[in-house]
Motif scaffolding. Structure first.
Motif, PDB file in Angstrom:
ATOM      1  N   LEU A 147       0.831  -1.198   0.000  1.00 60.49           N
ATOM      2  CA  LEU A 147       0.000   0.000   0.000  1.00 60.49           C
ATOM      3  C   LEU A 147       0.871   1.254   0.000  1.00 60.49           C
ATOM      4  O   LEU A 147       0.607   2.228  -0.733  1.00 60.49           O
ATOM      5  N   ILE A 148       1.924   1.253   0.828  1.00 56.81           N
ATOM      6  CA  ILE A 148       2.847   2.383   0.861  1.00 56.81           C
ATOM      7  C   ILE A 148       3.512   2.585  -0.503  1.00 56.81           C
ATOM      8  O   ILE A 148       3.605   3.714  -1.016  1.00 56.81           O
ATOM      9  N   GLN A 149       3.948   1.493  -1.109  1.00 52.39           N
ATOM     10  CA  GLN A 149       4.624   1.593  -2.407  1.00 52.39           C
ATOM     11  C   GLN A 149       3.647   2.011  -3.506  1.00 52.39           C
ATOM     12  O   GLN A 149       4.050   2.676  -4.473  1.00 52.39           O
ATOM     13  N   ALA A 150       2.387   1.641  -3.372  1.00 51.50           N
ATOM     14  CA  ALA A 150       1.389   2.062  -4.361  1.00 51.50           C
ATOM     15  C   ALA A 150       1.243   3.581  -4.375  1.00 51.50           C
ATOM     16  O   ALA A 150       1.044   4.188  -5.440  1.00 51.50           O
ATOM     17  N   ALA A 151       1.342   4.211  -3.210  1.00 51.14           N
ATOM     18  CA  ALA A 151       1.269   5.672  -3.158  1.00 51.14           C
ATOM     19  C   ALA A 151       2.426   6.291  -3.922  1.00 51.14           C
ATOM     20  O   ALA A 151       2.250   7.244  -4.695  1.00 51.14           O
ATOM     21  N   THR A 152       3.629   5.744  -3.737  1.00 52.81           N
ATOM     22  CA  THR A 152       4.789   6.277  -4.466  1.00 52.81           C
ATOM     23  C   THR A 152       4.645   6.071  -5.963  1.00 52.81           C
ATOM     24  O   THR A 152       4.981   6.958  -6.761  1.00 52.81           O
ATOM     25  N   ARG A 153       4.161   4.919  -6.376  1.00 53.09           N
ATOM     26  CA  ARG A 153       3.953   4.692  -7.812  1.00 53.09           C
ATOM     27  C   ARG A 153       2.987   5.726  -8.389  1.00 53.09           C
ATOM     28  O   ARG A 153       3.201   6.250  -9.493  1.00 53.09           O
ATOM     29  N   ALA A 154       1.934   6.038  -7.652  1.00 53.40           N
ATOM     30  CA  ALA A 154       0.952   6.999  -8.139  1.00 53.40           C
ATOM     31  C   ALA A 154       1.548   8.407  -8.231  1.00 53.40           C
ATOM     32  O   ALA A 154       1.225   9.170  -9.148  1.00 53.40           O
ATOM     33  N   ILE A 155       2.421   8.760  -7.290  1.00 52.13           N
ATOM     34  CA  ILE A 155       3.039  10.088  -7.298  1.00 52.13           C
ATOM     35  C   ILE A 155       4.110  10.178  -8.375  1.00 52.13           C
ATOM     36  O   ILE A 155       4.126  11.113  -9.196  1.00 52.13           O
ATOM     37  N   CYS A 156       5.030   9.220  -8.384  1.00 56.68           N
ATOM     38  CA  CYS A 156       6.195   9.287  -9.274  1.00 56.68           C
ATOM     39  C   CYS A 156       5.866   8.881 -10.703  1.00 56.68           C
ATOM     40  O   CYS A 156       6.381   9.480 -11.653  1.00 56.68           O
ATOM     41  N   LEU A 157       5.076   7.852 -10.860  1.00 56.62           N
ATOM     42  CA  LEU A 157       4.856   7.270 -12.182  1.00 56.62           C
ATOM     43  C   LEU A 157       3.541   7.714 -12.808  1.00 56.62           C
ATOM     44  O   LEU A 157       3.266   7.377 -13.960  1.00 56.62           O
ATOM     45  N   GLY A 158       2.741   8.452 -12.056  1.00 58.76           N
ATOM     46  CA  GLY A 158       1.541   9.034 -12.656  1.00 58.76           C
ATOM     47  C   GLY A 158       1.925  10.116 -13.658  1.00 58.76           C
ATOM     48  O   GLY A 158       3.026  10.673 -13.604  1.00 58.76           O
ATOM     49  N   PRO A 159       1.046  10.451 -14.594  1.00 56.69           N
ATOM     50  CA  PRO A 159       1.400  11.377 -15.674  1.00 56.69           C
ATOM     51  C   PRO A 159       1.439  12.848 -15.288  1.00 56.69           C
ATOM     52  O   PRO A 159       2.008  13.662 -16.016  1.00 56.69           O
ATOM     53  N   LYS A 160       0.847  13.214 -14.158  1.00 53.54           N
ATOM     54  CA  LYS A 160       0.735  14.638 -13.815  1.00 53.54           C
ATOM     55  C   LYS A 160       1.927  15.099 -12.978  1.00 53.54           C
ATOM     56  O   LYS A 160       2.331  14.412 -12.029  1.00 53.54           O
ATOM     57  N   PRO A 161       2.514  16.261 -13.284  1.00 55.37           N
ATOM     58  CA  PRO A 161       3.615  16.771 -12.469  1.00 55.37           C
ATOM     59  C   PRO A 161       3.123  17.167 -11.083  1.00 55.37           C
ATOM     60  O   PRO A 161       2.017  17.687 -10.924  1.00 55.37           O
ATOM     61  N   VAL A 162       3.975  16.916 -10.078  1.00 52.41           N
ATOM     62  CA  VAL A 162       3.588  17.129  -8.678  1.00 52.41           C
ATOM     63  C   VAL A 162       4.512  18.170  -8.046  1.00 52.41           C
ATOM     64  O   VAL A 162       5.741  18.001  -8.031  1.00 52.41           O
ATOM     65  N   VAL A 163       3.924  19.221  -7.526  1.00 55.46           N
ATOM     66  CA  VAL A 163       4.646  20.262  -6.794  1.00 55.46           C
ATOM     67  C   VAL A 163       4.464  20.007  -5.308  1.00 55.46           C
ATOM     68  O   VAL A 163       3.332  19.995  -4.810  1.00 55.46           O
ATOM     69  N   GLY A 164       5.542  19.788  -4.582  1.00 56.80           N
ATOM     70  CA  GLY A 164       5.449  19.606  -3.144  1.00 56.80           C
ATOM     71  C   GLY A 164       5.474  20.945  -2.434  1.00 56.80           C
ATOM     72  O   GLY A 164       6.286  21.819  -2.774  1.00 56.80           O
ATOM     73  N   ALA A 165       4.589  21.129  -1.468  1.00 64.62           N
ATOM     74  CA  ALA A 165       4.629  22.294  -0.579  1.00 64.62           C
ATOM     75  C   ALA A 165       4.871  21.732   0.816  1.00 64.62           C
ATOM     76  O   ALA A 165       3.925  21.357   1.521  1.00 64.62           O
ATOM     77  N   ILE A 166       6.145  21.638   1.196  1.00 59.20           N
ATOM     78  CA  ILE A 166       6.539  20.878   2.382  1.00 59.20           C
ATOM     79  C   ILE A 166       6.637  21.828   3.574  1.00 59.20           C
ATOM     80  O   ILE A 166       7.529  22.675   3.643  1.00 59.20           O
ATOM     81  N   ASN A 167       5.733  21.668   4.504  1.00 59.95           N
ATOM     82  CA  ASN A 167       5.616  22.534   5.678  1.00 59.95           C
ATOM     83  C   ASN A 167       5.911  21.741   6.942  1.00 59.95           C
ATOM     84  O   ASN A 167       5.504  20.586   7.072  1.00 59.95           O
ATOM     85  N   GLY A 168       6.641  22.321   7.859  1.00 64.95           N
ATOM     86  CA  GLY A 168       6.881  21.662   9.144  1.00 64.95           C
ATOM     87  C   GLY A 168       7.714  20.406   8.991  1.00 64.95           C
ATOM     88  O   GLY A 168       8.674  20.358   8.232  1.00 64.95           O
TER      89      GLY A 168
END
Length: 253
Positions: A89-110
């Motif tokens: 399940l944890i790795q599925a989240a990474t696959r969706a973030i990294c290997l999904g087609p849409k670019p992802v901008v992180g807004a990393i707070n705290g």
């Protein structure tokens, strides 16, 4: 505007082409439990399938991005099957973030701790607030990292620095992470949301075909071992969950 509904994650189309996905357990500093992990994977899968979404902002509500595993809501796997299901399940989240087609901008707070630090690294354009901090406590807990960071982190910082960060679990501030190449950009905390939106707007305005191709080909060419890293991390993490020493260390953490 068009949103998807999850128990622990908010996902809203904040303006034309830009979706904001936010971890939404602020009372627990967005710490990870199975529900949150599952919702992150679902939210990114849904966002990647949404024709109205061309760029994604990934952030956390409240005072932290993600404070790692939730010790108060920790359900330690009792069997290999249970451990493997959780890690997949944890790795599925990474696959969706990294290997999904849409670019992802992180807004990393705290805080970005453990799996939260992994998710920050998974973002294509990770922007950190100046007071944000990250570290990996896994080895000290007899566990292992996930999120393909065993290949992503050495690619960003070099093998020697990756060893330091993963073995010793030291805490790193945003400015140092920028100098190392882990943070793409660091801005004042008050400017974080605006900066992330500005970058996401630029990405959403780009042609869809070339943007998706660039993300796909960069991962395939620059990080060819991503799938292998995910598989090896899964085996190491399952073994850690099943070791009785891990339970003792987690209780003392």
């Amino acid at each position: 505007m068009m949103g998807f509904t999850y128990d622990t994650v908010r996902s809203d189309l904040v303006e034309d082409g830009v979706r904001r996905i936010a971890l939404n357990r602020p009372e627990r500093l967005n710490a990870m439990n199975p529900a949150l992990i599952r919702d992150v994977a679902r939210a990114f899968d849904d966002a990647n399938a949404c024709p109205l979404t061309r760029a994604i902002i990934f952030t956390g509500e409240g005072r932290a991005f993600c404070a790692g595993d939730d010790r108060q809501d920790h359900s330690h796997p009792e069997s290999e099957a249970e451990a493997r299901a959780l890690v997949e399940l944890i790795q599925a989240a990474t696959r969706a973030i990294c290997l999904g087609p849409k670019p992802v901008v992180g807004a990393i707070n705290g805080w970005a701790v453990g799996g939260g630090f992994e998710w920050a690294i998974n973002c294509d354009f990770p922007i950190w607030g100046e007071s944000a901090k990250g570290f990996f406590p896994e080895v000290s807990l007899n566990l292992f990292v996930t999120g393909a960071v065993t290949t992503l982190l050495p690619n960003l910082v070099g093998l020697n620095k990756a060893r330091e960060m993963l073995f010793f679990g030291e805490r790193y501030g945003a400015a140092e992470l920028r100098d190392l190449g882990v943070a793409w950009r660091v801005v004042a905390d008050a400017a974080l949301a605006g900066e992330a939106l500005s970058v996401a707007r630029k990405l959403a305005a780009l042609p869809v075909l070339s943007t998706r191709a660039m993300k796909r080909v960069l991962y395939a060419a620059a990080v060819p071992d991503l799938h292998r890293a995910l598989a090896l991390e899964t085996e190491a993490t399952v073994a850690g969950f099943l070791d009785p020493e891990t339970t003792r260390l987690l209780k003392d953490f």
